[in-house]
Write an enzyme that holds these catalytic residues in place. Structure first.
Site, short mmCIF file in Angstrom:
data_model
loop_
_atom_site.label_atom_id
_atom_site.label_comp_id
_atom_site.label_asym_id
_atom_site.label_seq_id
_atom_site.Cartn_x
_atom_site.Cartn_y
_atom_site.Cartn_z
N GLY A 209 35.35 42.57 55.70
CA GLY A 209 34.62 43.82 55.41
C GLY A 209 33.73 43.79 56.87
N PRO A 210 33.23 44.96 56.93
CA PRO A 210 32.08 45.36 58.21
C PRO A 210 31.02 44.47 58.01
CG PRO A 210 32.47 47.23 56.53
CD PRO A 210 33.41 46.41 56.46
N PRO A 211 30.25 44.10 58.86
CA PRO A 211 29.15 43.21 59.07
C PRO A 211 28.14 43.73 57.98
CG PRO A 211 29.52 43.73 61.33
CD PRO A 211 30.63 44.80 60.48
N GLY A 212 27.38 42.86 57.35
CA GLY A 212 26.15 43.26 56.29
C GLY A 212 26.60 43.73 55.16
N THR A 213 27.77 43.65 54.67
CA THR A 213 28.20 44.02 53.44
C THR A 213 28.11 43.27 52.36
OG1 THR A 213 30.54 44.00 54.02
CG2 THR A 213 29.59 46.11 53.94
N GLU A 434 39.14 65.21 54.15
CA GLU A 434 39.54 64.01 53.48
C GLU A 434 40.42 64.64 52.04
OE1 GLU A 434 40.39 61.40 54.57
OE2 GLU A 434 39.01 61.71 56.45
N ASP A 510 45.02 62.22 63.07
CA ASP A 510 46.36 62.58 62.24
C ASP A 510 47.22 63.02 63.05
OD1 ASP A 510 44.47 61.81 60.19
OD2 ASP A 510 43.85 63.88 59.68
P1 ADP Z 1 28.02 39.68 55.78
O1 ADP Z 1 28.08 38.25 55.70
O2 ADP Z 1 28.86 40.48 54.96
O3 ADP Z 1 27.89 40.17 57.09
P2 ADP Z 1 25.53 39.07 54.48
O4 ADP Z 1 25.83 38.62 53.20
O5 ADP Z 1 24.93 38.06 55.39
O6 ADP Z 1 26.48 40.10 55.13
O7 ADP Z 1 24.40 40.31 54.30
C1 ADP Z 1 23.20 40.28 54.99
C2 ADP Z 1 21.76 40.70 54.27
O8 ADP Z 1 21.91 41.90 53.57
C3 ADP Z 1 21.83 39.87 52.86
O9 ADP Z 1 20.93 38.57 53.14
C4 ADP Z 1 21.30 40.88 51.93
O10 ADP Z 1 19.62 40.93 52.00
C5 ADP Z 1 21.76 42.14 52.31
N1 ADP Z 1 22.78 42.57 51.73
C6 ADP Z 1 24.12 42.90 52.14
N2 ADP Z 1 24.94 43.44 51.39
C7 ADP Z 1 24.23 43.45 50.13
C8 ADP Z 1 24.44 43.90 48.93
N3 ADP Z 1 25.91 44.34 48.55
N4 ADP Z 1 23.29 43.78 48.00
C9 ADP Z 1 22.40 43.23 48.27
N5 ADP Z 1 22.03 43.01 49.42
C10 ADP Z 1 22.92 42.96 50.45
ZN ZN Z 2 42.59 62.83 58.82
#
Ligand code: ADP
Ligand code: ZN
Ligand code: MG
Length: 626
Positions: A209-213, A434, A510
């Site tokens: 998945g994308p970063p920060g998820t 969509e 598309d």
């Molecule tokens: P990834 O590994 O997917 O890049 P992380 O798990 O390192 O993302 O997420 C970074 C920070 O963002 C986490 O420490 C948290 O604080 C916040 N965060 C990201 N996704 C969530 C989520 N689904 N629920 C709560 N906090 C999240």
């Molecule tokens: Zn389309």
């Protein structure tokens, strides 16, 4: 926000100190040695020495291979007693000394202590430097400090955490991922349960998945929920200066983990290590090392037995660059997909992070969630943190809604273009687009069910997306299925034309895909009556070096024109179909758009429900007429 315990540790200063101590000792010895010579001896020319000898002034002489040290019988006032001279090749010297009855001995020049240090010290310093450098290039500090000479031993930052406090409740908006990982938690709690029933746990689960998820976070939560040790290492830390170290680390990691089963091994940023082999042939150095490390990982994965209770998790945001060998059955054969959170998910994530700060009553997560389309979980955590900073700066005693909106503006300004947030107008357009795809797919796609419709941007090209998945593995498609596929691809644009009386650039992708399908129908599948059964495209034998094979076109100018006409006709026919279907299901589209604008995503079940409800409803005359 620093919610997670700080886990970077193992400071290197101790080793640094050792390096300096060795250097200092060496310098001191050099200085002492030098001073000894300077203080006690007078350096004199060889001729002077011979003069002393002839004048019988010598008391004692020590002859080295390079120099001669000696003592004078009675030095003149102010003159040093001891002297030193560089030796000159002189075969008569011994005889002369004998004749003068001087007491003399021969020795090796360098003092034994100095001699040892002279070659040992640079060696030690070199090793220390080498050690220090390799650490810098590789991992940084070391949780398990290896001594100076333990080069082959892994000093990887293998973090073992045994008491994780992250739980599934700390991660929101990724319910599907949680549901899939629950099984792993159950398994880790009691590894024997599964083997008793003959089931086999997957060896590796890849979080994509994308970063920060929340991928890293959920991996920790799995360990936290199951209460097992968590071995984590970052893929980029495997990229070593010295060939072979990465592989040693992998071996070490698995060895340690096996001793602590049940446990989790987590490899973050797997793509840094698992890039397709051969892809970096041209990059020269480093390629070998990565390949060895990857091979070692593959070997370890093949060798380990999941029934022993070791589960391998890995995370990546670029699954497409991974070596196919990693994704084969028996390795990372299960994938859990993370998407950016929809509005409901964002609300929950905000609530989690707001728990840790003091906020005013006017902070409404509903409003904030609707303002942050396209934000990842990490962006939201950042938003709360930023808002707290803003409140602190203005010396407020709690975080207000205004602080939050200011923080949103700041974050949006800093986001890359591909993470852009859509304006209300754009969102409406994307929703119609969509839903167009989705409705044509629902009306036509007996073979492909719509998995998810979303108006959350996904990369630069896709402002929204409709995920379809084939209901069965397909090796063949009938001409009708291909036409349906075309109609689905063109549905987005058709919907924009019908509802917004205007088209946008959003359909370019598309159209590309549709054109490709239409060309294949005409040129390769013989589906055009006018063109007949001949195929018009041939692939050249694959070239060396992995470049895609060239397409050879062998046809006349007239045929080329005919092909163009037929491709255009296929496209036009399908566009017509899409247009008719969307007109027929106009109200369904409108209904879907309403939901998308408030909730941003529609999943398979919700779409099915909508669709079924719509089928039961008496069709309005208006819907059919227009
Ligand atoms: P990834 O590994 O997917 O890049 P992380 O798990 O390192 O993302 O997420 C970074 C920070 O963002 C986490 O420490 C948290 O604080 C916040 N965060 C990201 N996704 C969530 C989520 N689904 N629920 C709560 N906090 C999240
Ligand atoms: Zn389309
Ligand atoms: Mg991560």
């Amino acid at each position: 926000m620093a919610l997670e315990p700080e886990r970077r540790e193992g400071p290197p200063p101790i080793r640094f100190g050792l390096l300096y101590a060795i250097l200092a000792a060496w310098l001191v010895l050099l200085v002492v040695d030098f001073a000894r010579m300077q203080r006690n001896f007078e350096a004199i020319p060889y001729s002077q020495f011979i003069t002393y000898l002839n004048q019988n002034k010598l008391a004692e002489v020590t002859v080295g291979s390079e120099r001669i040290e000696g003592t004078l019988k009675d030095p003149a006032p102010g003159q040093k007693k001891d002297f030193l001279t560089n030796k000159v090749e002189d075969p008569t010297l011994t005889q002369a000394l004998k004749d003068a009855k001087v007491k003399f001995t021969g020795i090796k020049d360098t003092s034994p202590l100095g001699g040892i240090f002279a070659w040992l010290l640079p060696l030690i310093v070199f090793f220390a430097l080498f050690q220090y450098l390799s650490k810098r290039m590789g991992a940084g500090g070391g949780a398990r400090g290896g001594g100076i000479l333990s080069l082959g031993k892994s000093r990887a930052k293998i973090f073992v955490e045994t008491d994780l406090r992250t739980r599934f409740d700390d991660v929101a908006g990724v319910d599907e991922a949680k549901a899939e990982l629950k099984e792993i938690v159950e398994f880790l709690k009691d590894p024997t349960l599964y083997s008793r029933l003959g089931g086999r746990m997957p060896k590796g689960v890849l979080l994509v998945g994308p970063p920060g998820t929340g991928k890293t976070m959920i991996a920790r939560a799995v360990a936290g929920e199951a209460g097992v040790p968590f071995f984590s290492i970052n893929g980029s830390e495997f990229v070593e200066l010295f060939v072979g170290l990465g592989a040693a680390r992998v071996r070490d990691l698995f060895e340690q983990a096996r001793g602590k089963a049940p446990c989790i091994i987590f490899i973050d940023e797997l793509d840094a290590l698992g890039k397709a082999r051969g892809a970096n042939i041209l990059s020269g150095s480093g390629g070998d090392e990565k390949e060895q490390t990857l091979n070692q990982l593959l070997a370890e994965m093949d060798g380990f037995d999941p029934s022993k209770g070791v589960v391998l998790l890995a995370a990546t945001n670029r699954p497409e660059v991974l070596d196919p060998a990693l994704l084969r059955a028996g390795r990372f054969d299960r994938q859990v997909v993370f998407d950016k959170p929809d509005k409901g998910g964002r609300k929950l994530i905000l609530e989690i992070h707001l728990k840790h700060i003091k906020f005013a009553k006017d902070v409404d997560t509903e409003i904030l969630a609707s303002m942050t389309t396209g934000f990842s979980g990490a962006d939201l955590a950042n938003l709360v943190n930023e808002a707290a900073l803003i409140a602190t700066r203005r010396k407020g005693d709690s975080v207000t809604l205004k602080d939050c909106t200011e923080a949103i503006e700041r974050i949006v300004a800093g986001l890359e273009r591909k993470n852009r947030v859509l304006s209300a107008d754009e969102k409406r357009r994307v929703a119609y687009h969509e839903m167009g795809h989705a409705v044509v797919a629902l009306a036509r796609g007996a073979h492909e069910s719509v998995h998810k419709v979303s108006v959350i941007p996904r990369g630069i090209a896709a402002l929204g997306y409709t995920l379809r998945r084939p209901t069965e593995d397909r090796y063949m498609m009938s001409s009708q299925e291909l036409k349906d596929k075309l109609a689905i691809l063109l549905g987005g644009r058709a919907s924009e034309t019908i509802f917004l009386q205007d088209i946008s650039t959003g359909a370019a992708d598309d159209l590309d895909k549709a054109t490709e399908v239409a060309r294949a129908m005409a040129m390769r599948y013989g589906m055009s009556r006018k063109l007949g059964l001949a195929t018009f495209e041939r692939e050249q034998a694959p070239l060396l070096g992995g470049q895609p094979p060239m397409k050879l076109h062998e046809y006349s100018e007239e045929t080329a024109q005919l092909i163009d006409k037929e491709v255009t006709r296929f496209l036009a026919d399908s566009a017509q179909t899409a247009h008719e279907l969307i007109t027929e299901y106009r109200e369904l589209v409108e209904e879907g758009v309403m939901i998308l604008l408030t909730r941003e995503t529609l999943n398979e079940e919700e779409l099915k429900t909508l669709w079924n409800r719509y089928q039961l409803r008496p069709k309005s005359a208006e819907g059919l007429a227009s």
